[in-house]
Design a protein around this motif. Structure first.
Motif, mmCIF file in Angstrom:
data_model
loop_
_atom_site.group_PDB
_atom_site.id
_atom_site.type_symbol
_atom_site.label_atom_id
_atom_site.label_comp_id
_atom_site.label_asym_id
_atom_site.label_seq_id
_atom_site.Cartn_x
_atom_site.Cartn_y
_atom_site.Cartn_z
ATOM 1 N N MET A 60 0.963 -1.238 -0.005
ATOM 2 C CA MET A 60 -0.012 -0.034 -0.013
ATOM 3 C C MET A 60 0.924 1.307 -0.093
ATOM 4 S SD MET A 60 -2.666 -1.380 2.776
ATOM 5 C CE MET A 60 -3.547 -2.837 2.440
ATOM 6 N N ALA A 61 2.100 1.004 -0.029
ATOM 7 C CA ALA A 61 3.199 2.136 -0.240
ATOM 8 C C ALA A 61 3.006 3.295 0.896
ATOM 9 C CB ALA A 61 2.963 2.904 -1.571
ATOM 10 N N ILE A 62 2.686 2.503 2.179
ATOM 11 C CA ILE A 62 2.731 3.358 3.093
ATOM 12 C C ILE A 62 4.072 3.938 3.752
ATOM 13 C CG2 ILE A 62 2.174 3.205 5.792
ATOM 14 C CD1 ILE A 62 -0.290 2.310 4.195
ATOM 15 N N THR A 63 4.123 5.255 3.680
ATOM 16 C CA THR A 63 5.327 5.853 4.316
ATOM 17 C C THR A 63 5.580 6.403 5.705
ATOM 18 O OG1 THR A 63 3.983 8.210 4.030
ATOM 19 C CG2 THR A 63 5.277 7.344 2.036
ATOM 20 N N HIS A 64 4.657 6.105 6.364
ATOM 21 C CA HIS A 64 4.907 6.490 7.836
ATOM 22 C C HIS A 64 3.789 5.776 8.631
ATOM 23 C CE1 HIS A 64 6.176 10.049 6.007
ATOM 24 N NE2 HIS A 64 7.064 10.406 6.992
ATOM 25 N N VAL A 65 4.184 4.861 9.465
ATOM 26 C CA VAL A 65 3.455 4.147 10.531
ATOM 27 C C VAL A 65 3.537 4.938 11.954
ATOM 28 C CG1 VAL A 65 3.479 2.023 11.757
ATOM 29 C CG2 VAL A 65 4.142 1.851 9.399
ATOM 30 N N VAL A 66 2.204 5.264 12.388
ATOM 31 C CA VAL A 66 2.148 5.815 13.706
ATOM 32 C C VAL A 66 1.426 4.891 14.565
ATOM 33 C CG1 VAL A 66 1.186 7.875 14.521
ATOM 34 C CG2 VAL A 66 2.162 8.125 12.286
ATOM 35 N N ARG A 67 2.027 4.453 15.612
ATOM 36 C CA ARG A 67 1.311 3.829 16.594
ATOM 37 C C ARG A 67 1.826 3.769 17.638
ATOM 38 N NH1 ARG A 67 3.369 -1.959 13.301
ATOM 39 N NH2 ARG A 67 5.346 -1.646 13.921
ATOM 40 N N GLY A 68 1.245 2.869 18.940
ATOM 41 C CA GLY A 68 1.734 3.189 20.086
ATOM 42 C C GLY A 68 2.929 2.423 20.330
ATOM 43 N N GLU A 69 3.553 2.938 21.232
ATOM 44 C CA GLU A 69 4.986 2.402 21.796
ATOM 45 C C GLU A 69 5.012 1.035 22.100
ATOM 46 O OE1 GLU A 69 6.627 5.105 24.571
ATOM 47 O OE2 GLU A 69 5.759 4.076 26.183
ATOM 48 N N ASP A 70 3.708 0.370 22.359
ATOM 49 C CA ASP A 70 3.646 -0.955 22.493
ATOM 50 C C ASP A 70 4.280 -1.777 21.544
ATOM 51 O OD1 ASP A 70 1.475 0.085 21.632
ATOM 52 O OD2 ASP A 70 0.311 -1.516 22.021
#
Ligand code: GLU
Length: 441
Positions: free
Chosen positions: A196-206
């Motif tokens: 999906m050509a994701i450029t940025h993964v933003v998620r929790g520090e877990d």
């Protein structure tokens, strides 16, 4: 490069405030960069995924004004995972392992007894073809592990946490597929991020240690990894990870009269170096969005702060923003009159009831004073500023001032001892109703 972010919930329950915050930051970052925000439903587990939760996730994002630019579902993408999996097996990046859960538990116990960390010993890699053939002939189905490259140190610059480093030798080769063929979260997610050509993964520090493992998966698939931003987790007002947060979601906010703008304004700023402010529009929040402003300390979510912010946001909302949720007939002037007194929008209906009447007055009001007020109300000019006309006249006639002048009038005219500015309210109550309410009962 077009920025593409994704919010990837598993549809196994309703979104809670922590998920909503992650979704919001993905959405804001995409918007801030003219990019795309993808909703990816992580529904590889058919047992735990439910369609009603998929619908609820869509509805919740909609309510919050974060409609995705595209929606993808992992359950529709198994063929792709199969193909990538086959390639990784062929290249030796993924290997079969035959240990049962009990055997693995035992290994860990022995390691613990020797004071060693519970890292998988790669016994399955040491099996020769005969041993493997025998296990298969005995009907033992393998699960599948991703083989970490022990010679490739893992490092990345996290957009929130800064430089991160992991030593692959200290980590177990992660299981990516179960013996029954079902997928664990990690590999399909990396495959999708590539596809999906994701450029940025933003998620929790877990997810930080998952990222370490997934970085090697990206490399094994010859793909450039996206950038990562791992945000500090959310805690309750008292600073602890709180169970309650897990049950706070859009349903709850709606029930207690919280506006989506308030949720957005709060979740956009807590845990950052920017102050929480009653900003109803998304644009200024988006314009100031920057991972560099995120702190590493947990973000505190306080329902009391949310309620206060909600009230301040309501006080500035224009009529058009709320018109369809106001009682029939309530117009711009009425909205502007009652708006400063609202805690939730539902309160507007109460004040509309006060304007329209009938109002019930509790307690005694000086009958003589009301007679005087009734007479004065019959003579003043109602087209301009009747409240000031009325009170100026009564002040001159009775010598009353301050509370003694105003409070009986407010009580008789609204049935309440507090409320919106009478100068704004009285023209809405109007001449006729005012006279009725002032007529001595
Ligand atoms: N479905 C995963 C989760 O809910 C997604 C994590 C990720 O953003 O990669 O934890």
């Amino acid at each position: 490069m077009t920025v593409i972010t994704r919010f990837a919930p598993s549809p196994t329950g309703r979104l809670h405030v922590g998920n909503i915050r992650t979704a919001l930051h993905n959405w804001m970052f995409a918007r801030a960069n003219g990019g795309k925000f993808v909703l990816r439903i992580d529904d590889t587990d058919p047992e735990r995924s439910e369609e009603r939760f998929v619908d609820a996730i869509r509805a919740d994002l909609d309510w919050l004004g974060m409609t995705p630019d595209a929606e993808e579902r992992q359950s529709a993408r198994f063929a792709l995972y199969e193909a990538r999996f086959a390639t990784l097996v062929a290249s030796g990046h993924v290997y079969p392992a035959y240990e049962t859960t009990q055997e693995l538990d035992l290994k860990r116990k022995i390691q613990a007894g020797r004071g060693l960390p519970p890292i998988y010993d790669r016994a399955a890699l040491a099996l020769d073809d005969d041993a493997r053939a025998k296990l298969e002939a005995d009907g033992v189905k393998p699960h599948w592990r991703f083989k970490l490259d022990h010679d490739a140190p893992i490092a990345w610059i996290d957009l929130i946490r800064g430089p991160q480093a992991f030593e692959p030798r200290t980590m177990s080769d992660p299981v990516v597929r179960r013996a029954d063929g079902s997928w664990l979260y990690m590999l399909p997610s990396a495959i999708d991020d590539i596809d999906m050509a994701i450029t940025h993964v933003v998620r929790g520090e877990d997810h930080v240690s998952n990222t370490a493992l997934q970085l090697q998966m990206f490399a094994a698939m010859n793909a450039t990894a996206p950038q990562f931003a791992h945000e500090a987790l959310l805690t309750g007002a008292e600073g602890k990870l709180s169970k309650r947060l897990g049950s706070l979601g859009v349903d709850h906010f709606r029930k207690v009269g919280i506006e989506p703008q308030a949720v957005r304004a709060l979740l956009a700023r807590i845990g950052t170096s920017d102050p929480v402010e009653p900003i109803a529009d998304a644009a200024p929040l988006i314009a100031g969005f920057d991972f560099a402003r995120f702190g590493r300390a947990p973000a505190r979510f306080d329902e009391v702060e949310l309620a206060a912010l909600n009230a301040r946001i309501l006080h500035a909302l224009p009529f058009e923003a709320v018109a369809e949720r106001l009682p029939e007939g309530m117009d711009l002037a009425a909205w502007e009159a009652v708006r400063p007194n609202l805690v939730t929008l539902a309160d507007a209906a109460d004040w509309w009831g006060v304007i329209e009447g009938p109002v019930a007055v509790e307690g005694d009001i000086d009958g003589e004073y009301l007679d005087q007020a009734f007479a004065a109300a019959g003579e003043i000019d109602w087209s301009g500023d009747p409240w000031h006309a009325l009170t100026a006249r009564l002040k001159a006639e009775t010598g009353r001032k301050g509370k003694a002048l105003f409070l009986p009038l407010r009580l008789a005219l609204t049935g309440r001892d507090h409320g919106p500015d009478m100068a704004a309210l009285l023209p809405l109550i109007g001449h006729e109703r005012a006279l009725e309410r002032l007529a001595v009962r």
